[in-house]
Scaffold this active site. Structure first.
Site, PDB file in Angstrom:
ATOM      1  N   GLU A 143       0.840  -1.206   0.000  1.00  0.00           N
ATOM      2  CA  GLU A 143       0.000   0.000   0.000  1.00  0.00           C
ATOM      3  C   GLU A 143       0.873   1.254   0.000  1.00  0.00           C
ATOM      4  OE1 GLU A 143      -3.253  -0.102  -0.568  1.00  0.00           O
ATOM      5  OE2 GLU A 143      -2.965  -2.259  -0.616  1.00  0.00           O
ATOM      6  N   TRP A 175       1.805   1.746  -3.444  1.00  0.00           N
ATOM      7  CA  TRP A 175       0.730   2.395  -4.232  1.00  0.00           C
ATOM      8  C   TRP A 175       0.866   3.917  -4.135  1.00  0.00           C
ATOM      9  CZ3 TRP A 175      -2.663   1.303  -7.914  1.00  0.00           C
ATOM     10  CH2 TRP A 175      -3.071  -0.016  -8.095  1.00  0.00           C
ATOM     11  N   TRP A 200     -20.642  12.115 -19.441  1.00  0.00           N
ATOM     12  CA  TRP A 200     -20.854  12.256 -17.994  1.00  0.00           C
ATOM     13  C   TRP A 200     -22.124  13.038 -17.727  1.00  0.00           C
ATOM     14  CZ3 TRP A 200     -17.873   9.040 -15.513  1.00  0.00           C
ATOM     15  CH2 TRP A 200     -16.575   8.789 -15.941  1.00  0.00           C
ATOM     16  N   ASN A 249     -10.695   2.853   3.138  1.00  0.00           N
ATOM     17  CA  ASN A 249     -10.329   2.683   1.721  1.00  0.00           C
ATOM     18  C   ASN A 249     -11.377   1.902   0.921  1.00  0.00           C
ATOM     19  OD1 ASN A 249      -8.468   2.726  -0.614  1.00  0.00           O
ATOM     20  ND2 ASN A 249      -8.424   0.519  -0.237  1.00  0.00           N
ATOM     21  N   TRP A 307     -16.305  12.128 -12.544  1.00  0.00           N
ATOM     22  CA  TRP A 307     -15.490  11.780 -11.370  1.00  0.00           C
ATOM     23  C   TRP A 307     -14.813  13.006 -10.758  1.00  0.00           C
ATOM     24  CZ3 TRP A 307     -10.295  12.921 -12.035  1.00  0.00           C
ATOM     25  CH2 TRP A 307      -9.857  13.082 -13.355  1.00  0.00           C
ATOM     26  N   TRP A 347      -9.634   8.129  -7.622  1.00  0.00           N
ATOM     27  CA  TRP A 347     -10.845   8.467  -8.390  1.00  0.00           C
ATOM     28  C   TRP A 347     -10.771   7.934  -9.812  1.00  0.00           C
ATOM     29  CZ3 TRP A 347     -15.678   9.674  -7.453  1.00  0.00           C
ATOM     30  CH2 TRP A 347     -15.987  10.019  -6.142  1.00  0.00           C
TER      31      TRP A 347
HETATM   32  C1  LIG Z   1     -11.458   7.435  -4.474  1.00  0.00           C
HETATM   33  C2  LIG Z   1     -10.258   7.379  -3.562  1.00  0.00           C
HETATM   34  C3  LIG Z   1      -9.726   8.555  -3.033  1.00  0.00           C
HETATM   35  C4  LIG Z   1      -8.615   8.519  -2.191  1.00  0.00           C
HETATM   36  N1  LIG Z   1      -8.119   9.693  -1.696  1.00  0.00           N
HETATM   37  C5  LIG Z   1      -7.022   9.675  -0.898  1.00  0.00           C
HETATM   38  C6  LIG Z   1      -6.483  10.882  -0.374  1.00  0.00           C
HETATM   39  O1  LIG Z   1      -6.940  12.000  -0.667  1.00  0.00           O
HETATM   40  N2  LIG Z   1      -5.415  10.784   0.471  1.00  0.00           N
HETATM   41  C7  LIG Z   1      -4.841   9.587   0.796  1.00  0.00           C
HETATM   42  O2  LIG Z   1      -3.869   9.553   1.563  1.00  0.00           O
HETATM   43  N3  LIG Z   1      -5.311   8.444   0.276  1.00  0.00           N
HETATM   44  C8  LIG Z   1      -6.385   8.439  -0.534  1.00  0.00           C
HETATM   45  N4  LIG Z   1      -6.884   7.261  -1.028  1.00  0.00           N
HETATM   46  C9  LIG Z   1      -6.155   6.003  -0.755  1.00  0.00           C
HETATM   47  C10 LIG Z   1      -6.603   5.243   0.504  1.00  0.00           C
HETATM   48  O3  LIG Z   1      -7.992   5.132   0.536  1.00  0.00           O
HETATM   49  C11 LIG Z   1      -6.141   5.903   1.794  1.00  0.00           C
HETATM   50  O4  LIG Z   1      -4.756   6.190   1.708  1.00  0.00           O
HETATM   51  C12 LIG Z   1      -6.351   4.981   2.999  1.00  0.00           C
HETATM   52  O5  LIG Z   1      -7.713   4.677   3.134  1.00  0.00           O
HETATM   53  C13 LIG Z   1      -5.843   5.654   4.248  1.00  0.00           C
HETATM   54  O6  LIG Z   1      -6.073   4.854   5.364  1.00  0.00           O
HETATM   55  P1  LIG Z   1      -4.869   4.268   6.216  1.00  0.00           P
HETATM   56  O7  LIG Z   1      -3.915   5.350   6.529  1.00  0.00           O
HETATM   57  O8  LIG Z   1      -5.474   3.514   7.329  1.00  0.00           O
HETATM   58  O9  LIG Z   1      -4.199   3.306   5.160  1.00  0.00           O
HETATM   59  P2  LIG Z   1      -3.381   1.946   5.330  1.00  0.00           P
HETATM   60  O10 LIG Z   1      -4.215   0.865   4.754  1.00  0.00           O
HETATM   61  O11 LIG Z   1      -2.862   1.773   6.693  1.00  0.00           O
HETATM   62  O12 LIG Z   1      -2.160   2.172   4.322  1.00  0.00           O
HETATM   63  C14 LIG Z   1      -0.975   2.891   4.730  1.00  0.00           C
HETATM   64  C15 LIG Z   1      -0.719   4.069   3.830  1.00  0.00           C
HETATM   65  O13 LIG Z   1      -0.521   3.624   2.482  1.00  0.00           O
HETATM   66  C16 LIG Z   1      -1.039   4.595   1.577  1.00  0.00           C
HETATM   67  N5  LIG Z   1      -2.125   3.994   0.812  1.00  0.00           N
HETATM   68  C17 LIG Z   1      -2.967   3.003   1.193  1.00  0.00           C
HETATM   69  N6  LIG Z   1      -3.814   2.689   0.193  1.00  0.00           N
HETATM   70  C18 LIG Z   1      -3.510   3.517  -0.830  1.00  0.00           C
HETATM   71  C19 LIG Z   1      -4.027   3.694  -2.140  1.00  0.00           C
HETATM   72  N7  LIG Z   1      -5.020   2.949  -2.607  1.00  0.00           N
HETATM   73  N8  LIG Z   1      -3.501   4.643  -2.912  1.00  0.00           N
HETATM   74  C20 LIG Z   1      -2.470   5.416  -2.480  1.00  0.00           C
HETATM   75  N9  LIG Z   1      -1.935   5.293  -1.257  1.00  0.00           N
HETATM   76  C21 LIG Z   1      -2.439   4.364  -0.446  1.00  0.00           C
HETATM   77  C22 LIG Z   1      -1.593   5.739   2.425  1.00  0.00           C
HETATM   78  O14 LIG Z   1      -0.618   6.735   2.533  1.00  0.00           O
HETATM   79  C23 LIG Z   1      -1.883   5.050   3.756  1.00  0.00           C
HETATM   80  O15 LIG Z   1      -1.893   5.930   4.853  1.00  0.00           O
HETATM   81  C24 LIG Z   1      -7.999   7.272  -1.879  1.00  0.00           C
HETATM   82  C25 LIG Z   1      -8.545   6.096  -2.414  1.00  0.00           C
HETATM   83  C26 LIG Z   1      -9.660   6.141  -3.234  1.00  0.00           C
HETATM   84  C27 LIG Z   1     -10.214   4.866  -3.780  1.00  0.00           C
END
Ligand SMILES: Cc1cc2nc3c(=O)[nH]c(=O)nc-3n(C[C@H](O)[C@H](O)[C@H](O)COP(=O)(O)OP(=O)(O)OC[C@H]3O[C@@H](n4cnc5c(N)ncnc54)[C@H](O)[C@@H]3O)c2cc1C
Length: 486
Positions: A289, A292, A322, A357, A375, A398
């Protein structure tokens, strides 16, 4: 020589590459942070994000004071005003160089080039570093020297790079000589007095939740160690269940840089017997993650048009018709779509500034597919309400959901919100937490539109039927995919 350290999305002392370099170069270090309210508004920041940022700046000010590094806050309207403000400040504070960590977005890159030129005109050198990602993702390229557009091969190459170069944690800065700034020289600069910084939040729309989001790197480090000690091992099994505290909830801290991605990576690796991959499944998955996050920054650098409101797959995006239906959009925003899981997620966002997420994927796909709404409307709404709003991850998420991005979900794989909640919130605990109208509804009704309609609840009817919304999206994307040149 006195050094000026310009803090931006790296609001921490520990593992801060530019700060460590500034401290190596000079006995005396001064910190600066620039607030740019108009620019922030044009980047769709809301009160939640601004409040967390300025409280993080306050926390940083306290940490820096222990090292004898004063932190000065300047106010400009837009990034275009930063070159004059930063160069005047550097001169007035008697700093021979300015140190900062680069940010990957287009406006930020343009700002930094202009600041570098303004500094060079007064013989002050800019010292720039890569720090927002674990590795320098601009150097990760395919065998034919292209930018990656698919995550899995990017991840593989990223791991190879890491094996070759490692991830270097920056040296902690030592306490240094006290700095005395000449007040008369600073006169006329757009300074924000320490007591006035929080007032800026009132200029932004929306609610704030300082009770939920304690600021500062101490809090971030505690959250990281609790997660590593208690939850990371089981991350792969628990991360998709929305009622469960299975993820790190570190995203707000990563967004403002109260903790670095490297600190997260190294803490995870340490408990994974030094491995970034091929260790414990939960830890490997969490590290993925973090990768990612690196991937979406790589995409911004390689395809900067995504910073300008354009889709990665422009041809598909432009060919989809859209919808711009404000009524449907409002129902989605306010959590009144009639889909329990969508409404719970949107209300979680409104109430807390954060969303799980899995829930982000569900609501983003629902808006861009079932409602076929552009979107970009959803991306903007997220930015305005998220405490962890981060351009690269938000845009990437998105576009993944809308099937217009890199490595996006294929357009015909449309989540059924009822099946998603049956699988990832089977007892309805998450739904009931955020949608009180459904507190007493039987679990089966939460995952079945017919039972929901029969349950005689004070709850909105479906904004669109799942089969009808799905069919409309499939038709629109099928027609648009003929235009896809990629
Ligand atoms: C539509 C959409 C919008 C999103 N907008 C944001 C946003 O504005 N800011 C944001 O930080 N994340 C965003 N995310 C990614 C992800 O949802 C969040 O990072 C995550 O939910 C944060 O929770 P956590 O810190 O507990 O993550 P954990 O699951 O603990 O993961 C650790 C870290 O990994 C990174 N990470 C995890 N999943 C993703 C992912 N899919 N993409 C990129 N990085 C990721 C984040 O920095 C996160 O804090 C988005 C995802 C989607 C589908």
């Amino acid at each position: 020589m006195r050094a000026l350290m310009w803090f931006r999305s790296d609001l921490r002392v520990a593992d801060n590459t530019a700060l460590a370099a500034a401290c190596d170069a000079a006995d005396e270090v001064v910190g600066v942070f620039v607030v740019a309210p108009q620019q922030w508004r044009s980047h769709d920041w809301g009160a939640m994000r601004v409040d967390f940022t300025v409280r993080s700046v306050e926390a940083l000010r306290h940490s820096l004071a222990k090292l004898n590094i004063p932190l000065i806050v300047l106010r400009v309207d837009r990034f275009a005003d930063a070159p004059a403000a930063v160069s005047r400040f550097a001169k007035a504070a008697g700093c021979g160089g300015v140190w900062w960590n680069d940010e990957p977005e287009v406006n930020e890159i343009a700002r930094d080039s202009a600041v570098e030129a303004a500094l060079s005109a007064i013989d002050v050198k800019a010292h720039r570093f890569i720090d927002q990602t674990i590795l320098d993702v601009s150097t990760i390229r395919t065998a034919s020297d292209q930018w990656y557009t698919v995550f899995t091969p990017f991840r593989r190459r990223w791991l190879e790079h890491w094996r070759d170069s490692g991830a270097v944690i920056a040296k902690p800065p030592a306490r240094r000589a006290a700095v005395s700034l000449d007040d008369s020289a600073l006169c006329g600069l757009p300074l924000v007095e320490p007591g006035a910084l929080l007032d800026i939040v009132a200029e932004f729309e929306g609610t704030t939740r300082s009770d939920l989001w304690k600021a500062g790197e101490g809090e971030a480090r505690q959250r990281l160690s609790r997660f590593i000690d208690e939850r990371v091992g089981d991350y792969d099994n628990r991360r998709d269940f929305m009622a469960v505290n299975g993820t790190s909830v570190l995203s707000p801290y990563l967004a403002v840089g109260a903790i670095s991605a490297r600190q997260c990576f190294e803490a995870a690796r340490e408990t994974n017997r030094g491995k970034a991959d091929g260790g414990k499944k939960g830890i490997d998955t969490w590290i993925s993650e973090l990768i990612w996050r690196e991937f979406y920054r790589h995409v911004l650098m390689g395809f900067p048009h995504v910073c300008r409101g354009r889709a990665f797959r422009r041809e598909v995006d432009e060919a989809v018709e859209w919808r711009y239906d404000e009524g449907d959009f409002r129902r989605w925003q306010s959590g009144e779509s009639g889909y329990p899981i969508v409404d719970a997620a949107m209300r979680q966002l409104a109430q807390t500034g954060w969303m799980h997420n899995r829930a982000r994927m569900i609501v983003a796909m629902f808006l861009s597919k079932h409602l076929l709404i552009d979107w970009r409307w959803g991306e903007r709404h997220f930015m305005r309400h998220l405490v962890d709003g981060d351009f690269a991850s938000n845009n990437g998420g998105w576009q993944w959901s809308a099937s217009t991005g890199t490595d996006a979900a294929p357009y015909f794989r449309i989540f059924n919100p009822f099946s998603q909640s049956a699988k990832f919130d089977s007892d309805g605990a998450y739904i009931r937490r955020f949608v009180p109208e459904l507190a007493k509804a039987p679990a089966a009704a939460l995952h079945d539109p017919d039972k929901l309609a029969d349950a005689d609840l004070d709850y909105p009817a479906l904004v669109v039927d799942h089969p009808a919304g799905r069919a409309r999206a499939l038709a629109a994307f099928k027609q648009a995919s003929r235009h896809d040149a990629r």
